[in-house]
Design a protein around this motif. Structure first.
Motif, PDB file in Angstrom:
ATOM      1  N   GLY A   1      -8.622  -0.526  12.062  1.00  0.00           N
ATOM      2  CA  GLY A   1      -9.531  -0.925  10.991  1.00  0.00           C
ATOM      3  C   GLY A   1      -9.806   0.157   9.976  1.00  0.00           C
ATOM      4  N   ILE A   2      -8.865   1.088   9.807  1.00  0.00           N
ATOM      5  CA  ILE A   2      -9.049   2.191   8.866  1.00  0.00           C
ATOM      6  C   ILE A   2      -8.667   1.714   7.464  1.00  0.00           C
ATOM      7  CG2 ILE A   2      -8.303   4.507   8.211  1.00  0.00           C
ATOM      8  CD1 ILE A   2      -7.790   5.080  11.149  1.00  0.00           C
ATOM      9  N   ASP A   3      -9.647   1.713   6.574  1.00  0.00           N
ATOM     10  CA  ASP A   3      -9.381   1.317   5.188  1.00  0.00           C
ATOM     11  C   ASP A   3      -8.829   2.508   4.401  1.00  0.00           C
ATOM     12  OD1 ASP A   3     -10.290  -1.261   5.592  1.00  0.00           O
ATOM     13  OD2 ASP A   3     -12.380  -0.711   5.174  1.00  0.00           O
ATOM     14  N   PRO A   4      -8.060   2.263   3.342  1.00  0.00           N
ATOM     15  CA  PRO A   4      -7.754   0.947   2.757  1.00  0.00           C
ATOM     16  C   PRO A   4      -6.544   0.252   3.384  1.00  0.00           C
ATOM     17  CG  PRO A   4      -6.859   2.654   1.365  1.00  0.00           C
ATOM     18  CD  PRO A   4      -7.571   3.365   2.495  1.00  0.00           C
ATOM     19  N   LEU A   5      -5.929   0.866   4.405  1.00  0.00           N
ATOM     20  CA  LEU A   5      -4.756   0.226   4.994  1.00  0.00           C
ATOM     21  C   LEU A   5      -5.115  -1.100   5.650  1.00  0.00           C
ATOM     22  CD1 LEU A   5      -4.044   3.437   4.935  1.00  0.00           C
ATOM     23  CD2 LEU A   5      -2.159   2.745   6.407  1.00  0.00           C
ATOM     24  N   ALA A   6      -6.235  -1.136   6.350  1.00  0.00           N
ATOM     25  CA  ALA A   6      -6.627  -2.361   7.045  1.00  0.00           C
ATOM     26  C   ALA A   6      -6.958  -3.480   6.064  1.00  0.00           C
ATOM     27  CB  ALA A   6      -7.820  -2.086   7.954  1.00  0.00           C
ATOM     28  N   ASP A   7      -7.335  -3.110   4.823  1.00  0.00           N
ATOM     29  CA  ASP A   7      -7.687  -4.097   3.801  1.00  0.00           C
ATOM     30  C   ASP A   7      -6.476  -4.557   2.994  1.00  0.00           C
ATOM     31  OD1 ASP A   7     -10.281  -4.706   4.103  1.00  0.00           O
ATOM     32  OD2 ASP A   7     -11.060  -3.288   2.635  1.00  0.00           O
ATOM     33  N   HIS A   8      -5.360  -3.873   3.180  1.00  0.00           N
ATOM     34  CA  HIS A   8      -4.179  -4.166   2.372  1.00  0.00           C
ATOM     35  C   HIS A   8      -3.633  -5.556   2.700  1.00  0.00           C
ATOM     36  CE1 HIS A   8      -0.744  -3.110  -0.137  1.00  0.00           C
ATOM     37  NE2 HIS A   8       0.050  -3.612   0.791  1.00  0.00           N
ATOM     38  N   GLU A   9      -3.362  -6.316   1.650  1.00  0.00           N
ATOM     39  CA  GLU A   9      -2.854  -7.674   1.840  1.00  0.00           C
ATOM     40  C   GLU A   9      -1.420  -7.790   1.340  1.00  0.00           C
ATOM     41  OE1 GLU A   9      -5.532 -10.280  -0.122  1.00  0.00           O
ATOM     42  OE2 GLU A   9      -7.208  -9.875   1.254  1.00  0.00           O
ATOM     43  N   GLY A  10      -0.705  -8.738   1.895  1.00  0.00           N
ATOM     44  CA  GLY A  10       0.657  -8.980   1.450  1.00  0.00           C
ATOM     45  C   GLY A  10       1.671  -8.180   2.250  1.00  0.00           C
ATOM     46  N   ASP A  11       2.922  -8.279   1.817  1.00  0.00           N
ATOM     47  CA  ASP A  11       4.034  -7.641   2.528  1.00  0.00           C
ATOM     48  C   ASP A  11       4.568  -6.423   1.780  1.00  0.00           C
ATOM     49  OD1 ASP A  11       3.927  -9.593   4.507  1.00  0.00           O
ATOM     50  OD2 ASP A  11       5.146 -10.960   3.290  1.00  0.00           O
ATOM     51  N   ASP A  12       3.707  -5.771   1.033  1.00  0.00           N
ATOM     52  CA  ASP A  12       4.126  -4.604   0.251  1.00  0.00           C
ATOM     53  C   ASP A  12       4.197  -3.376   1.160  1.00  0.00           C
ATOM     54  OD1 ASP A  12       4.681  -2.695  -1.610  1.00  0.00           O
ATOM     55  OD2 ASP A  12       2.720  -2.788  -2.600  1.00  0.00           O
ATOM     56  N   THR A  13       5.342  -3.193   1.830  1.00  0.00           N
ATOM     57  CA  THR A  13       5.506  -2.080   2.769  1.00  0.00           C
ATOM     58  C   THR A  13       5.378  -0.738   2.067  1.00  0.00           C
ATOM     59  OG1 THR A  13       6.966  -3.447   4.121  1.00  0.00           O
ATOM     60  CG2 THR A  13       7.026  -1.068   4.495  1.00  0.00           C
ATOM     61  N   ARG A  14       5.980  -0.632   0.890  1.00  0.00           N
ATOM     62  CA  ARG A  14       5.898   0.635   0.155  1.00  0.00           C
ATOM     63  C   ARG A  14       4.459   0.975  -0.185  1.00  0.00           C
ATOM     64  NH1 ARG A  14      10.908   0.730  -4.224  1.00  0.00           N
ATOM     65  NH2 ARG A  14      12.615   0.749  -2.682  1.00  0.00           N
ATOM     66  N   GLY A  15       3.674  -0.054  -0.484  1.00  0.00           N
ATOM     67  CA  GLY A  15       2.265   0.187  -0.782  1.00  0.00           C
ATOM     68  C   GLY A  15       1.520   0.758   0.409  1.00  0.00           C
ATOM     69  N   LEU A  16       1.836   0.284   1.608  1.00  0.00           N
ATOM     70  CA  LEU A  16       1.203   0.812   2.822  1.00  0.00           C
ATOM     71  C   LEU A  16       1.567   2.278   3.037  1.00  0.00           C
ATOM     72  CD1 LEU A  16       1.598  -2.206   5.264  1.00  0.00           C
ATOM     73  CD2 LEU A  16      -0.557  -1.199   4.488  1.00  0.00           C
ATOM     74  N   TYR A  17       2.825   2.615   2.793  1.00  0.00           N
ATOM     75  CA  TYR A  17       3.240   4.013   2.943  1.00  0.00           C
ATOM     76  C   TYR A  17       2.519   4.902   1.934  1.00  0.00           C
ATOM     77  CZ  TYR A  17       6.960   3.299   6.375  1.00  0.00           C
ATOM     78  OH  TYR A  17       7.662   3.044   7.525  1.00  0.00           O
TER      79      TYR A  17
END
Length: 275
Positions: free
Chosen positions: A211-227
């Motif tokens: 539940g660590i934000d903002p990763l836990a809040d990230h929506e969609g399948d944007d893998t690069r965005g998560l990285y």
């Protein structure tokens, strides 16, 4: 917490004197205790005199975990007798490696946090150099305790007897705030220390599950965005502080904790325990 040195010198009475008070009940009031945190070295008066003169309600004694209780100095019993004779509660359940900065820092900080609703003092003169440094850092990081130093007129080298005699003053030392690690990077650091080396993908999965934000809040399948979020909000600060290293092996990027990162986690893990 004041940054000015507040020196209090006591004289003219027995060092272990404490006046008796009538029993008073407090209804509807939150009355704090006076708490002293005291790492134990080869000291006697510099342990008992501050606690008694400053009218402590409770003293936490911190022992070295490598010591055999049966081989502790005989005057440790006198410390207990004097404190309890003055009506002070003594907590004996505190052990750490007093020669390890991070272990001592963690122990002192945990005790400060456990007594955050009380008036807390950390004795910097009762142990050694490491406990003095750790105690001062713990006071500055938590902003929850006053560091005190106890001076004496006589100092010796024979560890069979207390090192210092004839306390002359008890001084409050100035402190300055130190920024402790933030919760989210520290939580990820704990995972990397316990499970590493780990891939960046595993770090992302852990952050989302924890539940660590903002990763836990990230929506969609944007893998690069998560990285990008992993780097900008968590890993970049850990790398800059020297707590982790990243490297590439095959097609994966790995993260591992440095020795400094392991020591930092040991010192500040109490922040995760209370969250």
């Amino acid at each position: 917490m004041s940054s000015n040195e507040d020196k209090t010198t006591f004289s003219g009475e027995s060092p272990n004197a404490r006046t008796e008070e009538e029993s008073v009940s407090f209804e509807g009031l939150n009355v704090s205790d006076r708490v002293h945190i005291v790492p134990l070295g080869y000291e006697y008066e510099r342990v008992t005199v501050p606690a008694i003169r400053m009218r402590a309600d409770r003293v936490y004694l911190i022992y070295h975990k490598g010591d055999d209780p049966d081989e502790r100095p005989g005057y440790y019993e006198d410390i207990h007798d004097d404190l309890r004779g003055a009506g002070i509660d003594v907590d004996d359940d505190n052990i750490c490696n007093i020669f390890d900065l991070y272990d001592t820092l963690r122990t002192v900080a945990e005790l400060i946090q456990a007594n955050q609703d009380h008036e807390v003092y950390v004795n910097l003169a009762s142990g050694g150099k490491v406990t003095a440094i750790a105690g001062m850092i713990a006071c500055m990081v938590t902003s929850g305790a006053e560091p005190i130093y106890v001076s004496a007129s006589e100092y010796g080298q024979d560890k069979e007897v207390p090192v210092a005699k004839n306390v002359t003053s008890i001084s409050r030392l100035p402190t300055y705030p130190i920024q402790a690690p933030s919760y989210a990077p520290l939580k990820l650091l704990q995972y990397i220390v316990n499970e590493g080396p780990v891939t960046k993908q595993e770090c992302i999965e852990f952050a989302v599950a924890a539940g660590i934000d903002p990763l836990a809040d990230h929506e969609g399948d944007d893998t690069r965005g998560l990285y990008r979020l992993l780097d900008s909000h968590l890993l970049d600060s850990l790398r800059e502080d020297g707590y982790v290293e990243t490297y590439k092996k095959g097609r994966n990027k790995y993260v591992k904790a440095t020795e400094e990162g392991q020591n930092t986690l040991e010192a500040f893990a109490y922040m995760l325990d209370r969250s």
